[in-house]
Design a protein around this motif. Structure first.
Motif, short mmCIF file in Angstrom:
data_model
loop_
_atom_site.label_atom_id
_atom_site.label_comp_id
_atom_site.label_asym_id
_atom_site.label_seq_id
_atom_site.Cartn_x
_atom_site.Cartn_y
_atom_site.Cartn_z
N UNK A 295 0.79 -1.23 0.00
CA UNK A 295 0.00 0.00 0.00
C UNK A 295 0.82 1.27 0.00
N UNK A 296 2.12 1.19 -0.25
CA UNK A 296 2.97 2.38 -0.25
C UNK A 296 3.91 2.34 -1.46
N UNK A 297 4.70 3.42 -1.61
CA UNK A 297 5.76 3.40 -2.61
C UNK A 297 7.12 3.36 -1.91
N UNK A 298 7.13 2.80 -0.67
CA UNK A 298 8.37 2.70 0.10
C UNK A 298 9.08 1.39 -0.24
N UNK A 299 10.34 1.51 -0.66
CA UNK A 299 11.14 0.31 -0.95
C UNK A 299 11.42 -0.41 0.37
N UNK A 300 11.21 -1.71 0.38
CA UNK A 300 11.35 -2.49 1.61
C UNK A 300 12.50 -3.48 1.45
N UNK A 301 13.72 -2.98 1.51
CA UNK A 301 14.87 -3.85 1.27
C UNK A 301 14.95 -4.20 -0.20
N UNK A 302 15.93 -5.03 -0.53
CA UNK A 302 16.15 -5.39 -1.93
C UNK A 302 15.99 -6.89 -2.10
N UNK A 303 16.09 -7.35 -3.34
CA UNK A 303 16.20 -8.79 -3.60
C UNK A 303 17.58 -9.09 -4.17
N UNK A 304 18.52 -8.27 -3.77
CA UNK A 304 19.86 -8.30 -4.34
C UNK A 304 20.72 -9.41 -3.71
N UNK A 305 21.62 -9.94 -4.54
CA UNK A 305 22.74 -10.74 -4.03
C UNK A 305 24.01 -10.01 -4.45
N UNK A 306 25.13 -10.32 -3.79
CA UNK A 306 26.31 -9.48 -4.03
C UNK A 306 26.93 -9.68 -5.41
#
Ligand SMILES: [Zn+2]
Length: 386
Positions: free
Chosen positions: A299-310
């Protein structure tokens, strides 16, 4: 101890690229050379491959559907995913939660870190954060720093608390920074509304890191610079950067590397969906939806962490943002090792350093990984899964 020789490849670390070989003996690199390789119990031909030190992640929350806030089993499961992607040493980041939950998490990490040298310790990203810049931390669990509370947290962590993020404009923050630094904790400025002067005061009080530069803080304004130029300016300070192509535009990724050479740490800030599928997840007490690999608070446009790997951060930095390969590898290895005060044993391909090695094929794809001398992926995992 079994010795393993990796020969015929190209070595790449903060000292640059050169052809050479690497001899692993137990949990250490026994020798590195460019001349004729020595004999070994196991000889592996890595010609055409690039070898780098193992990646060190100062900031992550989970992976493979598992979250670091959910106890020892999920921490182990998430780390196994990141090991497949080259991360060999991990700081376990915890989000704002009720005090008893945080204390339980700190105790769990303390136990794991005592048994597993690849787990560096814990990072309290919450609860000392600015409400207006809380990102994916639940507002009801944010508190002002307090000496007794900090003593309770240090006690629960039993020496395994390595990092705390603080918004330095909060009442009591500067004293808290000094208290934590005295206890040997690395303090990071982040999730903050702080301006230039407060940020400088935080660094003078002993803070040495900026939590995910540009995210959860004011951007740079030419008449109101905010916290970022203070970090660029201060040679004592390293900057975490989330290079997933979403958190920070590739042009700005390039700019950060130019503004703070040798002081950028590429972190994942990965939540449970890293190395997993799109869908619905929890981050602490909050609901998160992941679509096309981008995690947003519901319900927001706030990024909630990533799905990144190094390894993906390395590819984004080099192939999309145009960062030099040695600078990008340094930001995954030697610089985070230096932040942790472990640069005498982690982050370089040199004799005496830990046997943390990533073998990368074309397109910076991870082929093999050793962490503390143990092969952990990705070929090992697929063999185990078969
Ligand atoms: Zn985080």
């Amino acid at each position: 101890m079994t010795t393993t020789l990796l020969a015929g490849g190209s070595l790449l670390d903060a000292d640059g690229r050169r052809d050479g070989w690497l001899l692993l003996d137990g949990d250490r690199i026994a020798a590195v050379g460019t001349d004729a390789p020595p004999t070994a119990d196991v000889v592996l031909d890595v010609s055409g491959r690039t070898l780098t030190p193992g990646f060190i992640d100062l900031h992550g929350h989970g992976g493979g559907g598992a979250a670091f806030d959910n106890g020892a089993d999920e921490i182990r499961a998430a780390l196994a995913v990141h090991r497949q992607h080259g991360t060999t040493r991990s700081v376990i980041s915890l989000v704002a939660n009720p005090l008893e939950t945080i204390v339980a998490s700190l105790r769990a990490v303390a136990e794991l870190a005592a048994a597993d040298p690849t787990i560096v310790g814990s990072h309290l990203e919450g609860p000392f954060l600015a409400v207006a810049r809380r990102g994916a931390h639940a507002q009801e669990y944010l508190v002002e720093p307090d000496p007794e509370l900090i003593a309770t947290l240090l006690d629960a962590a039993a020496g395994s608390l390595v990092q705390v993020t603080i918004a330095p404009e909060l009442p009591g923050a500067l004293a808290a920074i000094e208290q934590l630094v005295d206890a040997g904790v690395i303090v990071a400025v982040g999730h903050t509304e702080a301006g230039e002067h407060v940020t400088r005061a935080a660094f003078d009080a002993g803070a040495r890191l900026l939590t995910h530069v540009f995210n959860a803080m004011p951007g740079i304004h030419h008449r109101d610079p905010g916290p970022i130029p203070s970090a660029f300016d201060d040679d004592r300070v390293a900057l975490e950067l989330v290079a997933d192509g979403v958190h920070v535009h590739p042009s700005v990724v390039q700019m950060v590397f130019r503004a703070a050479p040798g002081r950028v740490a590429l972190v994942t800030d990965a939540m449970a969906a890293a190395g997993g599928a799109d869908g619905f997840y929890r981050l602490g007490s909050l609901n998160v939806t992941v679509q096309n690999g981008v995690a947003m608070l519901n319900g927001t446009s706030t990024i909630a962490g990533s799905t990144l790997t190094q390894d993906a951060a390395l590819r984004t930095a080099v192939e999309v943002a145009g960062v030099d390969e040695d600078a990008a590898v340094r930001a995954l290895t030697a610089t985070p090792a230096c932040v942790l005060g472990r640069d005498d044993e982690w982050g370089m391909l040199a004799a005496g350093f830990a046997a943390d090695v990533v073998v990368l094929g074309s397109g910076w794809q991870v082929e093999r990984v050793w962490a503390a001398g143990v092969e952990v992926g990705p070929s090992v995992a697929s063999a185990g899964a078969a």
